[in-house]
Design a protein around this motif. Structure first.
Motif: not given
Ligand code: ADP
Ligand code: MG
Lengths: 235, 404
Positions: A190-199
């Motif tokens: 999430n931090h490195e790739y700015q990937m959005t996570f919904v879990f």
């Protein structure tokens, strides 16, 4: 900007005998880069909500907009293609194709996207490295632990370069230590790739790690809280 | 990669796959080999008939066939005989006198076809000289010698050197009779032939008739099988007042044409494959149900339905082809072995020789039947996979992942 926007979402499961009102007038906006946990007791509607966001099931009423496109208007094959291009999925368990190795499982989704062989191999190596499994490249799922399998699933979810990753109880089958390290991994990505996570989760330790916690109860949003950034800095 | 996944998928339940592969292999082995036996039997029966009596082409007076009357002989046969002999693709020619008559022994009588031949010339056209069981093929050229079949000899209760009387209606409606001495007894593949045909010397019979140019049949051998039709059509144009027929038309007992035989045999394989189809469908269906969750995941992460459909069809094709290839290979090997050593049905020869089937024959299967077999297996595999594959792509991913 809103990545996921849900407006007045209702889901009623119409069985022959009983009908279950699983989601009741849900409104929710999730922005790019967020790290959101959907929490609530079993049966509160977490899976149903994630399925609606992921386009795996149709809402009874209301809208789901992803990147400002209303996905409930898509035809079945368009929806499959949309999922392939936009959403990374991680399920509770048995995510992987059992006859393929870790690397092949990651390559498979890129194959569906018609990514070139060279690029597929390169990305699969990178991702297996990123999830800490560079020594398990040629192992089949049955030769990996539950935690390792979930890591490969996360790597596969990222391999398709989606807009966001949906993970339905990704830690439910893991012991708490393994669950923590999967969370570490997701946070890092999430931090490195700015990937959005919904879990989704109902594990208190996992909930603590989220930056935003949406609590469901009986198909309704009970609370929606942004936790302070401390927990992440401490870890 | 889909091919690779499909191949690995069929080995996930080894036992189940092996059962259907074995069933396919055994079914096709049996079916294909028995087809080769049928073809070998058919071809050798025809070969035997060609070598025994038919030759490749025969020329008759157009009315001869109706009642086989003595008076319906070929006009100008000397000229026609020598013209045919000089044709390009003709290998050998023989002239025959053919008379429907009676044969009498001291104890019994029987209706027979009396065939008057020139032994030296006939040798080049048919093989009766190789079928002599006792005595010889007109070795001594004594007057009024006769060759009769083993069957007939038994019926008439006569032996080598016995005397028999031949009797038939002459050209002037008067009955002609003469005594003949048996100089040879023959046995061919066909008991019917052995019972109804006797051979005498042309000169003897012509003398009895009292006319030296009464020939009813000109039997022709072409240089090769492929030339038969060319020669036949050429001759029928040249001798338009005569009937010119190839062995196919001469032997209505082979009523079935080669194409029809092949069709029938392919239908036989089709029936076997149809039965296997249900087994294959069942196997694929079970594997789809077992993998419902996994297939749901594939649909969820973005595998197009058409690809999933193709994957399951490929699984069915691989499964069927593995069984099919093993069965066909086994059949091919057994066909090769028996086409070398021959299949000996002499234990049943009494039964089959009624139909003129040689005791030993050689199974064979033409290449086009192997190719057609491959096509049929492919179609079977696709048909078998169709319903399970349809079920698979109709899975609701959310439900499949939740329930299983
Ligand atoms: N396919 C279905 N048919 C009928 N009811 C369902 C179905 N799926 C879920 N439900 C019901 O919907 C409610 C929400 O379920 P779910 O979304 O799975 O909750 P959670 O994931 O939070 O445990 C529950 O009462 C459940 O029984
Ligand atoms: Mg759930």
């Amino acid at each position: 900007m809103s990545l996921i926007e849900i407006q007045g979402l209702n889901k009623i499961y119409d069985e022959t005998t009983v009908s279950v009102h699983a989601l009741k007038r849900i409104d929710l906006i999730i922005n790019k880069g967020e790290f959101t946990a959907i929490v609530g007791p079993s049966g509160s509607g977490k899976t149903t909500l994630l399925n609606m966001i992921g386009g795996l099931d149709k809402p009874t009423s209301g809208k789901v907009l992803i990147n400002e496109k209303e996905i409930s208007t898509f035809k079945p094959d368009e929806l499959i293609d949309f999922r392939l291009k936009n959403i990374g999925f991680v399920f509770q368990a048995f995510n992987l194709i059992p006859v393929l190795t870790a690397k092949e499982n990651i390559e498979f989704i890129m194959l569906l996207q018609k990514v070139s062989k060279e690029e597929r191999e390169k990305r699969a190596f990178e991702l297996l490295n990123a999830v800490g499994l560079s020594d398990k490249i040629n192992n089949r799922p049955s030769e990996l632990s539950g935690g390792q399998q979930q890591r490969v699933a996360v790597a596969r979810a990222l391999a398709s370069k989606p807009s966001f990753v949906l993970a339905d109880e990704p830690t439910a089958n893991l012991d708490s230590e393994t669950a923590e390290s999967l969370l570490d991994l997701m946070e890092k990505l999430n931090h490195e790739y700015q990937m959005t996570f919904v879990f989704s989760t109902h594990d208190a330790k996992v909930i603590k790690r989220a930056r935003r916690v949406v609590t469901l109860e009986d198909g309704k949003i009970k609370s929606d809280i942004y936790q302070n950034e401390k927990s992440r800095i401490n870890s | 990669m889909i091919l690779q996944i499909a191949w690995k998928n069929i080995w996930r339940n080894k036992k189940r796959s092996l059962i259907i592969i074995t069933a396919t292999a055994l079914g096709l082995w049996g079916g294909v080999f028995s087809n080769a036996v049928m073809i070998g039997m058919w071809e050798s029966t025809i070969d035997a008939a060609i070598n025994r009596e038919l030759s490749h082409i025969q020329v008759h007076h157009p009315k001869f066939k109706d009642e086989k009357l003595l008076k319906d002989y070929i006009p100008n046969s000397d000229l026609i005989f020598s013209l045919i002999k000089n044709e390009n693709d003709v290998k050998s020619v023989s002239r025959r006198v053919i008379i429907e008559g009676m044969i009498l022994s001291p104890t019994s009588t029987s209706g027979v076809e009396i065939v008057g031949i020139n032994p030296i010339i006939e040798k080049n056209v048919t093989e009766i000289h190789n079928r002599i069981l006792e005595g010889s093929y007109f070795k001594d050229r004594r007057n009024n010698s006769i060759l009769i079949g083993e069957r007939l000899a038994k019926r008439l209760k006569v032996k080598l050197n016995s005397k028999v009387v031949l009797s038939f209606q002459g050209l002037e409606e008067s009955l002609v009779s003469a005594a003949f001495r048996i100089v040879g007894i023959f046995k061919t593949e066909s008991t019917v032939f052995d019972e109804t045909n006797v051979f005498v010397l042309q000169d003897d019979i012509l003398q009895l008739i009292g006319n030296s140019s009464v020939f009813h049949e000109i039997a022709i051998r072409a240089r090769s099988i492929e030339k038969i039709d060319t020669v036949k059509s050429y001759l029928s144009i040249k001798f338009s007042n005569l009937s010119v027929e190839s062995w196919r038309e001469l032997a209505p007992e082979f009523g079935l044409t080669q194409d029809m035989l092949y069709l029938e045999l392919n239908i036989f394989i089709g029936i076997i494959l149809f039965a296997l189809l249900f087994g294959i469908t069942n196997t694929i269906m079970m594997s789809v149900f077992e993998r419902a969750r996994e297939l749901g995941v594939l649909l969820a992460i973005g595998m197009k339905r058409i690809r999933l459909f193709i994957m399951i069809v490929i699984e069915s094709i691989l499964l069927s082809f593995t069984g099919g290839a093993i069965g066909t290979l086994l059949a091919f090997l057994t066909i090769q072995i028996f086409s070398f050593y021959g299949l000996n049905f002499s234990a049943f020869t009494e039964g089959f020789s009624m139909y003129g089937v040689p005791a030993i024959f050689y199974p064979e299967l033409p290449l086009h039947m192997y190719i057609f077999l491959g096509i049929m297996i492919t179609f079977t595999a696709i048909a078998a996979a169709f319903y399970p594959a349809l079920k698979a792509i109709k899975l609701n991913p959310a439900a499949a992942i939740r329930t299983y």
